[in-house]
Design an enzyme around this catalytic site. Structure first.
Site, short mmCIF file in Angstrom:
data_model
loop_
_atom_site.label_atom_id
_atom_site.label_comp_id
_atom_site.label_asym_id
_atom_site.label_seq_id
_atom_site.Cartn_x
_atom_site.Cartn_y
_atom_site.Cartn_z
CD GLU A 158 -2.87 -1.19 2.37
OE1 GLU A 158 -2.57 -0.49 3.37
OE2 GLU A 158 -3.88 -1.93 2.35
CD GLU A 316 -3.95 -6.13 2.53
OE1 GLU A 316 -4.63 -5.40 3.27
OE2 GLU A 316 -2.71 -6.07 2.48
#
Length: 694
Positions: A158, A316
């Site tokens: 991320e 995710e």
């Protein structure tokens, strides 16, 4: 390279559809590892992400590498037929590194150095960080680059989530270097670009150029925008460096990093998507959002756009609650399955959770997982196990794609950054909110939508917000309209260039000739105020005093508010302009009208209002119709074929119970009809305006 000419992702030995989770064995003992592998097999897990935050586990001290634990875990997984998406752990530098190199820590705009002790505590421009990140990546690649269990590489985690920008001296020097490389070594040109004549802030030496740190008042918007571009470029440079190491030592295995696409923050993912081998995305619902099911669809459609229509991976999402929201509202029974199938329906070839086993300590111990604290005797585990069986049963859809939609939303990340800077006419006029509003309206109407960076072959292109606009994009919109595409442009668009300088001449600047109008004055509304139109639509946040050119038709007018009596919706040929932002109810009335005039296909019978209907197809003509019923009542949807999940045959209409999902392998006759319809919609947009409207 044009997006349409990009090579397709090299999926190689990746399981498709992939199903699994982020796995953190460093948090558990060896006995638990063996239990975990047994449970993974029971749940039909075929891939796990490994090592995301494991830097201190594999390098506990400087140049002291210990791969024994990772070796053992990978061997256990491989022996059980579970593949590995192996991560570089560079999102979490170990404490020994941060204390040895305090200059690598990120610094805030007001000069505070952020302490180590959490993930992403690094400056992306730091030479020390980049050197150590390259070293640990190389050591991993050398050891596991040809391991049969490792089928994909996952870099960092991320990017820019928590440390999007850094204001340290190293970043300041790198920022100056980036400016000179990007624009040339011409300080006067920089002064002109940023408008430093305002307040007498002209640069006379490159050493005076610093990032936009906290000051006495506002700073140049051009400075801010270039700092955002620089910061994004620095993170991307970190990714490229690790990617190139992995490609050299582990050829043939795809490399990715997990985006946070629908967060719409500080990464221009159109640029990032060109750098990864397979697009992957993380998506977490805001659990208290009543429209969270629509947000799932928005995230998936955007990620599919980033993947250029090719399959992608949901890297995710959560089985239930997440720890970082104000209230950890749990997902309702069945919601985990609906969430996952929504992403698969909209183009994903894999769905993984964060994480496999719920942590017993630390900040994420209340983040849900496939194996909760309560273990196997829990609702979440039973649902996760059943979902694995469902995903395994959808193996035939792997590699199929979603047909191009007739309707597209245009997203420009840099225009979004520009609009959210301070001192705009209205702080309420954000970009991310209006994109979601328009997509949610299409979702409620059952109309499919792509998300695109530029005009293409879609019949209806929606541009709800495009405050900053380059001349190249303006020409692309003009070309799209000239080819017969129907264009809808929202208010306060085309006003400034990419450096936030107002385009010369009357508003709306670069779009003035295309739209055939002149905006005399922008009229933001007071908080909570709205305006009403004579076609029963309602506008919010904004109004404009618009003067149409000869030949521009006024479709509706304001009946109250600051622009009372003036044009609210205008049309010139097949191009529309809105002088306000329609509310959600108005969009539900306006969008079907515009779609019909553009010749867009009607929604599948039964789709809309919480009943999600999408298709995936193969080049060979196989078609699967996904029906995700997010409502509390049964849904009837028109289709003929066999439900892959239940084995039930649908003779023309399928009934999907409340909260359930169906995946129908459609009959060849219906598949042929759908293919003919798609081919018709892909034909070049030609003909006169009256022919197109018919």
């Amino acid at each position: 390279m044009p997006r349409s000419d990009r090579p397709r992702p090299a999926w190689g030995r990746l399981p498709r559809p992939a199903y699994g989770a982020d796995y953190n064995p460093e948090q558990w003992d060896r006995a638990t590892w063996k239990t975990d592998v047994r449970l993974m097999r029971e749940a039909d897990v075929n891939m796990v992400t490994l090592g995301v935050f494991a830097w201190s586990w594999i390098e506990p001290g400087p140049d002291v590498f210990d791969f024994s634990g990772l070796d053992e875990v990978i061997a256990l997984l491989h022996a059980s037929g579970i593949t590995v998406d192996l991560a570089t752990p560079t999102a979490a530098p170990p404490l020994w590194f941060s204390h040895a190199h305090p200059e690598s820590l990120p610094v805030t705009a007001d000069g505070r150095t952020l302490a180590p002790g959490s993930r992403q505590a690094y400056c992306a421009s730091s030479p020390a960080y980049r050197e150590r990140a390259a070293l640990v990546t190389r050591r991993l690649a050398e050891r596991y680059g040809d391991h049969p269990a490792v089928v994909m590489w996952h870099i960092n985690n991320e990017y820019a989530n928590g440390n999007a920008h850094c204001w340290c001296p190293t970043s300041a020097g790198a920022f100056r270097d980036w400016l000179r490389t990007t624009y040339g070594d011409d300080l006067e040109a920089l002064n002109e670009r940023w408008g430093t004549a305002l307040w007498g802030m002209r640069y006379s030496d490159w050493g005076q150029v610093i990032p936009p740190r906290t000051s006495t008042s506002s700073l140049s918007p051009g400075l801010w925008l270039d700092f955002y571009r620089f910061s994004d470029a620095e993170h991307l440079a970190c990714f490229r460096a690790e990617r190139d190491i992995l490609r050299a030592h582990s050829p043939g295995r795809p490399v990715t990093t997990n985006f946070m696409a629908s967060a719409l923050r500080w990464s221009d993912y159109w640029r990032w998507a060109r750098e990864v081998d397979i697009v992957s995305n993380d998506h977490y619902l805001m659990s208290e959002d009543p429209d969270r099911a629509a947000d799932l669809a928005f995230a998936a459609d955007l990620t599919r756009g980033l993947a250029d229509g090719q399959p992608w991976i949901l890297m995710e999402h959560s089985t239930s609650a997440v720890q970082w929201q104000p209230r950890n509202v749990a997902k309702t029974p069945g919601e985990m399955t609906r969430n996952t199938l929504t992403h698969l329906a909209r183009g994903a070839d894999g769905a993984l959770f964060f994480q496999w086993r719920q942590s017993a300590y630390g900040p994420e111990k209340w983040h849900s997982a496939m194996v909760p604290h309560g273990g196997e005797d829990t609702r979440i585990w039973r649902e996760a196990k059943a979902l694995g069986t469902t995903v395994a049963g959808l193996a035939d859809i792997a590699g199929s794609t979603c047909p191009p939609a007739d309707i597209a939303l245009l997203l420009d990340y840099e225009a979004m950054w520009a609009l959210q800077l301070p001192h705009r006419p209205s702080g309420d006029m954000t970009c991310s909110g209006v994109l979601r509003d328009w997509h949610r309206a299409l979702w409620n109407l059952g109309l499919s939508c792509d998300v695109v960076p530029a005009p293409g072959e879609q019949r209806l292109l929606l541009v709800p917000s495009l405050y900053a606009l380059s001349t190249d994009t303006a020409r692309a919109l003009e070309d799209y309209a000239a080819r017969g595409g129907h264009l809808v442009v929202g208010p306060f668009s085309g006003v400034v260039d990419p450096h936030d300088r107002v385009h010369p001449g009357p508003y709306p600047g670069a779009l003035r000739d295309l739209l055939g109008l002149r905006v005399d004055e922008y009229l933001p509304l007071a908080a909570g105020a709205s305006v009403h139109l004579d076609d029963d639509a309602t506008g919010q946040l904004w109004a404009e005093r618009v003067l149409p050119d000869p030949g521009t038709e006024v479709e509706s007018r304001f009946i109250d508010g600051p622009a009372q009596g003036g044009p609210a919706v205008l049309r010139r040929g097949n191009t529309r302009y809105l002088a306000t932002r329609p509310d959600s109810t108005s969009l539900l009335r306006l969008l079907p009208r515009w779609a019909a005039q553009a010749g867009c296909a009607a929604p599948v019978q039964g789709a809309g209002q919480g009943v999600e209907v999408t298709r995936r197809t193969t080049t060979g003509g196989m078609t699967w119709l996904f029906v995700v019923n997010h409502t509390g009542h049964p849904a009837q949807v028109a289709t003929t074929g066999v439900d892959v999940l239940s084995g039930t045959r649908s003779p023309g209409m399928i009934t999907v119970p409340a909260g359930e999902v169906a995946v129908v392998a459609e009959d060849a006759r219906q598949t042929s009809t759908a293919a003919e319809s798609r081919a018709h919609r892909r034909r070049p947009i030609l003909g006169t305006e009256s022919e197109r409207d018919r």
